[in-house]
Design an enzyme around this catalytic site. Structure first.
Site, PDB file in Angstrom:
ATOM      1  N   GLY A  64       0.730  -1.243   0.055  1.00 55.29           N
ATOM      2  CA  GLY A  64      -0.127  -0.045   0.017  1.00 55.29           C
ATOM      3  C   GLY A  64       0.818   1.364   0.317  1.00 55.29           C
ATOM      4  O   GLY A  64       2.027   1.155   0.303  1.00 55.29           O
TER       5      GLY A  64
ATOM      6  N   ARG B 161      -2.365   8.802   3.176  1.00 62.45           N
ATOM      7  CA  ARG B 161      -2.472   9.793   4.411  1.00 62.45           C
ATOM      8  C   ARG B 161      -1.158  10.111   4.984  1.00 62.45           C
ATOM      9  O   ARG B 161      -1.130  11.105   6.002  1.00 62.45           O
ATOM     10  CB  ARG B 161      -3.456   9.324   5.396  1.00 62.45           C
ATOM     11  CG  ARG B 161      -4.944   9.578   4.925  1.00 62.45           C
ATOM     12  CD  ARG B 161      -6.080   9.443   6.084  1.00 62.45           C
ATOM     13  NE  ARG B 161      -6.286   8.029   6.154  1.00 62.45           N
ATOM     14  CZ  ARG B 161      -6.679   7.702   7.307  1.00 62.45           C
ATOM     15  NH1 ARG B 161      -6.644   8.515   8.355  1.00 62.45           N
ATOM     16  NH2 ARG B 161      -6.834   6.451   7.429  1.00 62.45           N
TER      17      ARG B 161
ATOM     18  N   GLY C  96       2.151  -5.031   6.975  1.00 63.57           N
ATOM     19  CA  GLY C  96       3.341  -4.316   7.458  1.00 63.57           C
ATOM     20  C   GLY C  96       3.245  -3.113   8.050  1.00 63.57           C
ATOM     21  O   GLY C  96       4.215  -2.508   8.604  1.00 63.57           O
TER      22      GLY C  96
ATOM     23  N   LYS D 225      33.741   8.084  17.420  1.00 64.48           N
ATOM     24  CA  LYS D 225      33.269   7.117  16.318  1.00 64.48           C
ATOM     25  C   LYS D 225      34.135   6.150  15.893  1.00 64.48           C
ATOM     26  O   LYS D 225      35.374   6.518  15.851  1.00 64.48           O
ATOM     27  CB  LYS D 225      32.963   8.291  15.177  1.00 64.48           C
ATOM     28  CG  LYS D 225      32.218   7.632  13.886  1.00 64.48           C
ATOM     29  CD  LYS D 225      32.804   7.918  12.671  1.00 64.48           C
ATOM     30  CE  LYS D 225      34.129   7.547  12.213  1.00 64.48           C
ATOM     31  NZ  LYS D 225      34.429   7.784  10.726  1.00 64.48           N
TER      32      LYS D 225
ATOM     33  N   ALA E 186      41.745  17.657  27.200  1.00 62.79           N
ATOM     34  CA  ALA E 186      40.542  18.395  26.874  1.00 62.79           C
ATOM     35  C   ALA E 186      40.809  19.004  25.314  1.00 62.79           C
ATOM     36  O   ALA E 186      42.218  19.562  25.135  1.00 62.79           O
ATOM     37  CB  ALA E 186      40.341  19.628  27.662  1.00 62.79           C
TER      38      ALA E 186
HETATM   39  C1  UD1 Z   1      -8.381  -4.207   5.729  1.00 57.01           C
HETATM   40  C2  UD1 Z   1      -9.579  -5.234   6.012  1.00 57.01           C
HETATM   41  C3  UD1 Z   1     -10.379  -4.901   7.217  1.00 57.01           C
HETATM   42  C4  UD1 Z   1      -9.744  -4.805   8.532  1.00 57.01           C
HETATM   43  C5  UD1 Z   1      -8.695  -3.675   8.333  1.00 57.01           C
HETATM   44  C6  UD1 Z   1      -7.841  -3.585   9.596  1.00 57.01           C
HETATM   45  C7  UD1 Z   1      -9.835  -6.292   3.996  1.00 57.01           C
HETATM   46  C8  UD1 Z   1     -10.711  -6.150   2.670  1.00 57.01           C
HETATM   47  N1  UD1 Z   1     -10.344  -5.387   4.752  1.00 57.01           N
HETATM   48  O1  UD1 Z   1      -9.194  -2.929   5.454  1.00 57.01           O
HETATM   49  O2  UD1 Z   1     -11.524  -6.022   7.269  1.00 57.01           O
HETATM   50  O3  UD1 Z   1     -10.798  -4.235   9.381  1.00 57.01           O
HETATM   51  O4  UD1 Z   1      -7.857  -4.126   7.172  1.00 57.01           O
HETATM   52  O5  UD1 Z   1      -6.933  -2.830   9.539  1.00 57.01           O
HETATM   53  O6  UD1 Z   1      -8.887  -6.734   3.904  1.00 57.01           O
HETATM   54  N2  UD1 Z   1      -2.287  -4.098   0.826  1.00 57.01           N
HETATM   55  C9  UD1 Z   1      -1.655  -4.593  -0.089  1.00 57.01           C
HETATM   56  N3  UD1 Z   1      -2.009  -4.469  -1.325  1.00 57.01           N
HETATM   57  C10 UD1 Z   1      -3.488  -4.365  -1.732  1.00 57.01           C
HETATM   58  C11 UD1 Z   1      -4.193  -3.824  -0.713  1.00 57.01           C
HETATM   59  C12 UD1 Z   1      -3.863  -3.735   0.687  1.00 57.01           C
HETATM   60  O7  UD1 Z   1      -0.539  -4.792   0.099  1.00 57.01           O
HETATM   61  O8  UD1 Z   1      -3.897  -4.261  -2.853  1.00 57.01           O
HETATM   62  C13 UD1 Z   1      -1.846  -3.837   2.263  1.00 57.01           C
HETATM   63  C14 UD1 Z   1      -1.827  -2.456   2.673  1.00 57.01           C
HETATM   64  O9  UD1 Z   1      -0.581  -1.874   2.575  1.00 57.01           O
HETATM   65  C15 UD1 Z   1      -2.079  -2.633   4.242  1.00 57.01           C
HETATM   66  C16 UD1 Z   1      -2.999  -3.751   4.335  1.00 57.01           C
HETATM   67  O10 UD1 Z   1      -2.715  -4.344   3.158  1.00 57.01           O
HETATM   68  O11 UD1 Z   1      -0.707  -3.019   4.799  1.00 57.01           O
HETATM   69  C17 UD1 Z   1      -4.561  -3.715   4.632  1.00 57.01           C
HETATM   70  O12 UD1 Z   1      -4.751  -2.958   3.628  1.00 57.01           O
HETATM   71  P1  UD1 Z   1      -5.828  -1.525   3.638  1.00 57.01           P
HETATM   72  O13 UD1 Z   1      -6.114  -0.854   2.353  1.00 57.01           O
HETATM   73  O14 UD1 Z   1      -5.474  -0.759   4.877  1.00 57.01           O
HETATM   74  O15 UD1 Z   1      -7.246  -2.171   4.145  1.00 57.01           O
HETATM   75  P2  UD1 Z   1      -8.304  -1.786   4.839  1.00 57.01           P
HETATM   76  O16 UD1 Z   1      -9.424  -1.088   4.146  1.00 57.01           O
HETATM   77  O17 UD1 Z   1      -7.795  -1.075   5.981  1.00 57.01           O
END
Ligand code: UD1
Ligand code: MG
Length: 450
Positions: free
Chosen positions: A11, A15, A104, A333, A362
């Site tokens: 992701g 934000r 992560g 260092k 010193a």
């Molecule tokens: C997700 C869950 C939700 C949960 C929440 C908890 C799903 C559909 N929803 O929602 O039920 O309550 O987390 O925080 O799973 N990521 C990827 N690739 C992608 C999408 C996401 O690597 O294509 C990673 C993001 O970087 C992140 C994690 O997966 O680390 C969660 O993704 P995010 O988009 O934050 O999911 P939420 O909408 O918060």
């Protein structure tokens, strides 16, 4: 039962408002991703797969620095959490056992919680980690039927009644690898976000009569980081917990809330940490040492009984032996300071070794850099370096030698010798008096003229 970790880290983290991928933002000076990897290590995973996307190159570098056995796979388009896990399919080819999915950007998961998930797997095909949310906001909701989990509804797709549920999805799950990838293959994207939801595997598993349950953890563990404010908050939580642990282990923190720790800081029993000390990564302080106020340490080792500061800076490669002393406004260092040696005031010691019981006066500087290369300074045992000595490296000073105050050392000094290299002093009787009166007149004439 063997296990494998899949850590989702593709992701963008819009934000965070950052050029750096979200999972590399640090908490206590270690990337969030590294925190997740360390928690996962408790399961002694047979394989670790990181799913990278945004900033994949930097994410790969950080992941391999922490664990060179990790595999990083690329998710070029972020089509949802199920699609993300699916990217690990090839990397887990031939793996038999449980897959544990972590995020992560969720750095506070405790190893014990992961172990509980694995334990629950004994009687269930699929285990989801849930938590009771104080403010369920936009989390996915866990629809339970007794201790069975029926399905997970994403906030966007939930009706009024489902939104009223406070038991929420953390995002973590544990499932047998082949079952998980079978289920994921059946996940579609017909939902409010048009994404492949990992959460859909629950309903798919139930349709196949598989056992699905949710294990609950404390909400604090699932704390995710989405903004800089969350990051600061997460760091504060981490600091408070680490300080608490140190106090518990018998370390004195005179003003705990002013001490900043790194994720890997190790401090021994009966060591005293004064107020306003900052620890960067890679610091070990043994028992019974004293780190005095306003000191900054990183990548160093401080032995038993050593005293550092106030206002000292220990940079990477610093090794202080027992009872060594490094005082105020001193920077060290890549240098070893042997037992009982002292560098007490206003000095720079870099790329050097100082023998046992030597005293560095010193204002001493090891001139280690010639603009192109770094050079070493070797100082023997029982040496006395006079104040304001410049040691122009590469250079050595033998055991028991001395340098006179203000000496610029450009040649090696043999053991027991005294090195003096400074202009001879010349006292001119009455000259100061004359000079003062001359200057006084000059100033008077100037102010008359204006
Ligand atoms: C997700 C869950 C939700 C949960 C929440 C908890 C799903 C559909 N929803 O929602 O039920 O309550 O987390 O925080 O799973 N990521 C990827 N690739 C992608 C999408 C996401 O690597 O294509 C990673 C993001 O970087 C992140 C994690 O997966 O680390 C969660 O993704 P995010 O988009 O934050 O999911 P939420 O909408 O918060
Ligand atoms: Mg999220």
């Amino acid at each position: 039962m063997s296990s494998a970790l899949v850590i989702l880290a593709a992701g963008k983290g819009t934000r965070m408002n950052s050029d750096m991928p979200k999972v590399l933002h640090p908490i206590a000076q270690a990337p969030m991703l590294v925190h997740a990897m360390r928690a996962g290590r408790a399961l002694s995973p047979e394989r670790t797969v990181i799913v990278a996307g945004h900033g994949a190159e930097a994410v790969t570098k950080a992941a391999l620095a922490e664990d060179d056995g990790a595999q990083v796979v690329l998710q070029t388009e972020q089509l949802g959490t199920a699609h993300a896990v699916d990217q690990a399919r090839t990397a887990l080819d031939g793996f038999e056992g449980d897959v544990v999915v972590l995020y992560g950007d969720t750095p506070f998961i405790r190893p014990e919680t992961l172990e509980r998930m694995i334990a629950a797997r004994a009687e269930n095909d699929l285990v989801i980690l849930g938590f009771e949310a104080a403010d369920p906001a936009r989390y996915g909701r866990l629809v339970m039927n007794g201790d069975r989990l029926e399905r997970i509804v994403e906030f966007k797709d939930a009706n009024e009644a489902e939104r009223a549920i406070t038991f929420c999805n953390s995002g973590l799950l544990a499932c047998d690898a082949s079952t998980l990838f079978d289920l994921i293959a059946a996940v579609g994207n017909d939902n409010a976000s048009g994404e492949y939801y990992l959460t859909d595997v629950v309903e798919l598993a139930r349709a196949r009569d598989l056992n699905v349950t949710a294990v609950a953890c404390d909400e604090a563990e699932t704390l995710g980081v989405n903004s800089r404010a969350d990051l600061a908050q997460a760091d504060a939580v981490f600091q408070a917990a680490s300080r608490g642990a140190l106090l518990e282990q018998g370390v004195t923190l005179m003003a705990p809330e002013t001490v900043y720790l790194a994720a890997d800081t190790v401090i021994g029993r009966d060591t005293v940490i004064e107020p306003n000390v900052v620890f960067g990564p890679g610091v070990t302080v043994e028992s019974g040492a004293q780190i005095r106020a306003f000191s900054h340490l990183e990548g160093c080792h401080v032995s038993r009984g050593a005293v550092v500061g106030p206002y000292a800076r220990l940079r990477p490669g610093t090794e202080l032996a027992e009872d060594a002393k490094v005082g105020n406004f001193v920077e060290i260092k890549n240098a070893e300071i042997a037992e009982g040696a002292k560098v007490n005031h206003l000095s720079y010691v870099g790329d050097a070794s100082i023998g046992a019981k030597s005293n560095i006066g010193a204002g001493t500087i090891t001139c280690n850099y010639d603009g192109f290369m770094k050079h070493r300074t070797e100082i023997g045992e029982g040496v006395f370096i006079g104040s304001n000595t410049m040691l122009v490296a590469p250079v050595s000073v033998g055991d028991g030698a001395m340098t006179a105050t203000g000496t610029v050392v450009t040649r090696n000094v043999e053991p027991d010798a005294l090195a003096v290299a400074r202009a001879k002093q010349d006292n001119k009787p009455g000259y100061a008096k004359k000079l003062f009166s001359m200057l006084r007149k000059k100033k008077e004439n100037l102010s008359k003229g204006s």
